[in-house]
Scaffold this active site. Structure first.
Site, mmCIF file in Angstrom:
data_model
loop_
_atom_site.group_PDB
_atom_site.id
_atom_site.type_symbol
_atom_site.label_atom_id
_atom_site.label_comp_id
_atom_site.label_asym_id
_atom_site.label_seq_id
_atom_site.Cartn_x
_atom_site.Cartn_y
_atom_site.Cartn_z
ATOM 1 N N SER A 186 0.796 -1.233 0.000
ATOM 2 C CA SER A 186 0.000 0.000 0.000
ATOM 3 C C SER A 186 0.827 1.280 0.000
ATOM 4 O O SER A 186 0.293 2.365 -0.215
ATOM 5 C CB SER A 186 -0.936 0.025 1.203
ATOM 6 O OG SER A 186 -1.937 -0.954 1.056
ATOM 7 N N LYS B 225 0.508 3.404 -2.958
ATOM 8 C CA LYS B 225 -0.604 4.342 -3.123
ATOM 9 C C LYS B 225 -0.125 5.794 -3.103
ATOM 10 O O LYS B 225 -0.724 6.659 -3.730
ATOM 11 C CB LYS B 225 -1.641 4.126 -2.015
ATOM 12 C CG LYS B 225 -2.349 2.773 -2.098
ATOM 13 C CD LYS B 225 -3.187 2.495 -0.847
ATOM 14 C CE LYS B 225 -3.864 1.130 -0.934
ATOM 15 N NZ LYS B 225 -4.534 0.760 0.337
ATOM 16 N N TYR C 78 -3.480 -2.102 -10.469
ATOM 17 C CA TYR C 78 -3.491 -2.015 -9.002
ATOM 18 C C TYR C 78 -2.697 -3.156 -8.366
ATOM 19 O O TYR C 78 -1.883 -2.943 -7.466
ATOM 20 C CB TYR C 78 -4.933 -2.007 -8.505
ATOM 21 C CG TYR C 78 -5.054 -1.892 -7.017
ATOM 22 C CD1 TYR C 78 -4.797 -0.674 -6.366
ATOM 23 C CD2 TYR C 78 -5.400 -2.986 -6.240
ATOM 24 C CE1 TYR C 78 -4.896 -0.570 -4.993
ATOM 25 C CE2 TYR C 78 -5.501 -2.885 -4.861
ATOM 26 C CZ TYR C 78 -5.249 -1.681 -4.239
ATOM 27 O OH TYR C 78 -5.346 -1.577 -2.878
ATOM 28 N N TYR D 245 -5.043 3.533 7.987
ATOM 29 C CA TYR D 245 -6.385 3.015 8.196
ATOM 30 C C TYR D 245 -6.888 3.419 9.586
ATOM 31 O O TYR D 245 -6.780 4.580 9.972
ATOM 32 C CB TYR D 245 -6.410 1.489 7.997
ATOM 33 C CG TYR D 245 -5.742 1.067 6.720
ATOM 34 C CD1 TYR D 245 -6.182 1.552 5.481
ATOM 35 C CD2 TYR D 245 -4.646 0.212 6.727
ATOM 36 C CE1 TYR D 245 -5.559 1.184 4.297
ATOM 37 C CE2 TYR D 245 -4.014 -0.160 5.541
ATOM 38 C CZ TYR D 245 -4.481 0.337 4.335
ATOM 39 O OH TYR D 245 -3.865 -0.026 3.184
ATOM 40 N N VAL E 136 1.222 -3.799 4.011
ATOM 41 C CA VAL E 136 1.193 -5.082 4.727
ATOM 42 C C VAL E 136 2.427 -5.929 4.477
ATOM 43 O O VAL E 136 2.593 -6.983 5.096
ATOM 44 C CB VAL E 136 -0.071 -5.914 4.396
ATOM 45 C CG1 VAL E 136 -1.321 -5.223 4.906
ATOM 46 C CG2 VAL E 136 -0.167 -6.204 2.917
#
Lengths: 313, 313, 313, 313
Positions: free
Chosen positions: A63, A66, A190, A242, A260
């Site tokens: 992530s 991103k 993605y 998050y 992760v």
């Protein structure tokens, strides 16, 4: 302030706890990573990178990608991107679909999965998916100053095979008419961006523009406008972890984005970037040892933006 | 950096737009306030307060009171407070009850109404509600260096009379066993704290401990531990403006807390506090002109924590 | 078909299981009831009531009262009632507040607590709360053919004292402007209607109008219009048992309404009413033995509306 | 009771309103259907079918197919099916994903789309998708007494092409591990079952087992166990029309299942089945004229299960 000393001290102080936390196991390639890996790299304005531990071994940035895709999508789309994705914290688990329904397919921010998928869609634009991936990779190789930066195709395939939740999110947004490209095209990019493999050193280098108003402080090359960079930093601090973002903001006190794969990228505007890596995660999916390393560095450097000692150093 | 000049320039640059936005009208006392009021006060380490406009007229600080009650509740309860209220952004409108149900009556953070109500409950502790209010008032008079600081009883009564949503939230939490005191006792304190009336000058003074690790930099009196102060600043940046927190973080770039009376309190750790006041609100309940004033000051001072120019000033 | 035999056989077949299930314990008056009580009363068109077991001992009818208040509110308000409350199944636990927020304070149906509260509000109308209670009681004494029917004031007080969730729901609706009377007035009637105490015999008698298109088949007195009665029966079948309504519809196959006091009232249009009582509840708050008794009676009589044997008896 | 007369009268009474409501337009094949089509077919125990209007023209039965697939899935899986899908009303719009998240991927009932998809998955079982479709078709040809019953492949293709929401639901459940077959296999059957084309006459015939405890009353062939048939009827009454089920239950008063092709199938246990067709829909996706035709038939026949006149006819 002797940054190398701080990096070394931090690594040494935490070395005994390598292996703590729970590595991601949902795909074989992540489950097989040695859980005791631990690296810290701090890159500064001068281009110097202060390293300790496993900083030259590539890991799956997941992530953290991103952040880079957001920067690129903003450069392509400008403010129009914000019609497709919000800029507020989410307040739900990272893959929640509830808020997405309530808000008619517009994700809350670019760092939850749904928001990252729509950001990827805009990043692709009218290129084909393969061209978009090639461009992203070229950009990262340039910013990370290393042509060896690549995509772990095995990870990418596994991501796709186990990606039911992300597929669900993407089709959900497609049903609201929120995606410009075919769902499977968007997901193919993605899943590959998630599979980008960088070393801590490459990652800290590649992100330096975040800490210096959009410019690589070494080459003076502009990667992102000043304002967009400020936006990305704000989003990282508010939404980068998050449902653990509040805790991270308190403990560490500067913008960060976790993956992760066990990596965390931090941006300390005006000062430095930090990349840490340790595969064991806390319950919110953030590297346990990585977050502690950042907290220690924050403590030693006084870089927390929430601390009044800011100007005493 | 000539702060007085920056304050004056900001006030002058925005003076023509006084009256923009929509003042809160849900109670008469707020609806009757002159919408063209506009004040800016910046307090610094030395105790000097740089003022422009209506900075000596008291206004209803409303939700800004949540910051002071949180500080006091933390001093009383310590970490146990966090068993009763979370520390993460909410991602829903400020009075949403949905998340509260999902999370079994534990509010997401102390700055949404439900979270503020439970924080008030813990602040009351085993005192009676009137004693708790008296203590809060005394504390604010001390920190604000002015014994005239008081509560607008007419506002407090109106808050209670129109407080159906807050009553609903409080009874909802009571049903989950989350309140230690009777619901109406808690609300009687909550409605009075919302009705605290301070001038910009008093507010900036009273909050100085936030910017200086918990100590009043003038008197050196400790108001809050270093760590708790850092926590409050982090919460203000991440959750201080409900569903507009992300936007505020980007535009302004330092911790703040807004109130529907049109006030905003900002804390710039290590540097200053700012209190602004203009009754017209944006759609999320934050003072429109107030937020713009803070953004201009951030721009001029380089105080945004997300800007790389941090160390250039 | 020998109804008395069916009633006796059913009681005998289940008598050994008296005490199964979990009685409601949230107020002392309910917790103290002998859990082995078990009564069945079937009232027919002729006015005859077939009884077995504890059918002459009053029990707290709790939510069964919603049926009678709905009938009365419909007679007062007519179709305008449906502007205040919906007529569709809820699909959430009986006290959920989520759907209420989503649908702007309009409850889904009159049998979930929020819907019953607003129905009570309309039933009160412009009378005072005490007059409304007196009227309801007089009506029930008339329909139940017994002036001894009364309200257990101790239960009513306990309901009020433990009624935080219902208070929350009521204030929530009040915040949306959905209640005509003051919240505490509405609740004072609501808590008293829940505390109505009737025997199985009285209850079956009082409800006969439901099975006969709105008329008491004995006295020919009209209690409710034909169409409204049909509506109530439909609501009972679809929503009479919260999240257990589907199961009840299948097992029993005719309209029913349960109460946490262990009572269930059933209406078999054109045929009979049945009142059963056994305090032990299943996990959805419906009397465990009561539901089984009704299923057995349905099986023996062929009264399930979902069975093709309907016309074979 | 002269059923043919009732059918004729109903058709004639409503004929002037043909074309009312809004036909589904999300796929071309539905948008192109003549909106003035209107047919009524009532099949009885003897096998006689009373028809009026367009009862011999096939139309896309869409969600009505869920009834037949449910019956077949129950025959294959028995009670184990209920581990995969619930049996309670949903209380949300037919394609809502919120409840699905809250309940960990287990849909509330087999008649919302998510529930139908998982039912289809179990219906497929370990056959391939094509074999499952062939079996379903053969069954319908047998029950509908017509080998011409088929699938409109153009509709099936369009369903697949526009099926983003259903794909999202399916992948969402797959993420929770709720599907046994690959998502695209399940959807390929699901989209084809929705594209089944039957005439009113065929549909009423094919469904006769629903009204007669699982047996075709003409051939005495058992299609479904007595108990499962009762279950399906209960589900149709409680959940057959999404968020319009309560209204339909009141207006019509017997089990039914609507499809966006404008068809409604009704089952009156012990008496008859009815198939109506008129493409114009109400806002909940139920045929407007179709529902009114059923209400008129219910009124004339006294077949509503909520009316006390039941035994007077």
């Amino acid at each position: 302030m002797d940054l190398q000393q701080i990096v070394d001290d931090t690594w040494n102080a935490l070395a005994d706890e390598r292996g703590c936390g729970t590595p991601a196991r949902y795909i074989p390639a992540l489950a097989e990573v040695d859980p005791t890996k631990f690296g810290i790299a701090v890159a500064t304005r001068s281009g110097e990178v202060h390293c300790a531990g496993d900083t030259d071994e590539p890991f799956s940035i997941q992530s953290i990608s991103k952040v880079f895709v957001l920067a690129q999508a903003l450069e392509r789309e400008g403010l129009a991107l914000w019609d497709a994705v919000g800029r507020e914290p989410s307040g739900n688990a990272f893959n929640s679909i509830v808020q997405l329904e309530r808000e008619k397919g517009i994700p809350r921010n670019p760092f939850i999965n749904s928001g990252a998928i729509v950001t990827t869609d805009r990043f692709i634009g009218d290129r084909g998916p393969d061209e978009a991936v090639a461009d992203l990779l070229a950009k990262l190789q340039n910013m990370g100053r290393d042509d060896d930066i690549g995509i772990d195709e095995r990870v990418a395939r596994s991501e796709s095979e186990t990606g039911a939740r992300n597929r669900s999110l993407a089709y959900f947004m497609a049903d609201f008419g929120r995606l410009l490209n075919p769902v499977e095209d968007v997901l193919s990019v993605y899943f590959r961006q998630c599979a980008l493999a960088l070393t801590c050193r490459q990652l800290a280098d590649a992100a330096l523009f975040l800490a210096f108003d959009g410019c690589d402080p070494v080459t003076r090359e502009r990667m992102c406008s000043r304002e967009r960079t400020r936006r990305i930093n704000a989003l990282m601090l508010l939404c980068g972890h998050y449902d653990n973002s509040g805790e991270f903001a308190f403990d560490v006190g500067f913008p960060g984005k976790s993956g992760v794969g066990g990596g965390i990228l931090a941006s300390i505007p005006g000062r430095a970037t930090i990349a840490v890596w340790s595969p064991g995660l806390n319950r919110w999916g953030t590297s346990l040892l990585g977050a502690r390393a950042l907290a220690q560095i924050a403590d030693r450097t006084g870089w927390s933006v929430f601390s009044g000692r800011l100007d005493e150093i």
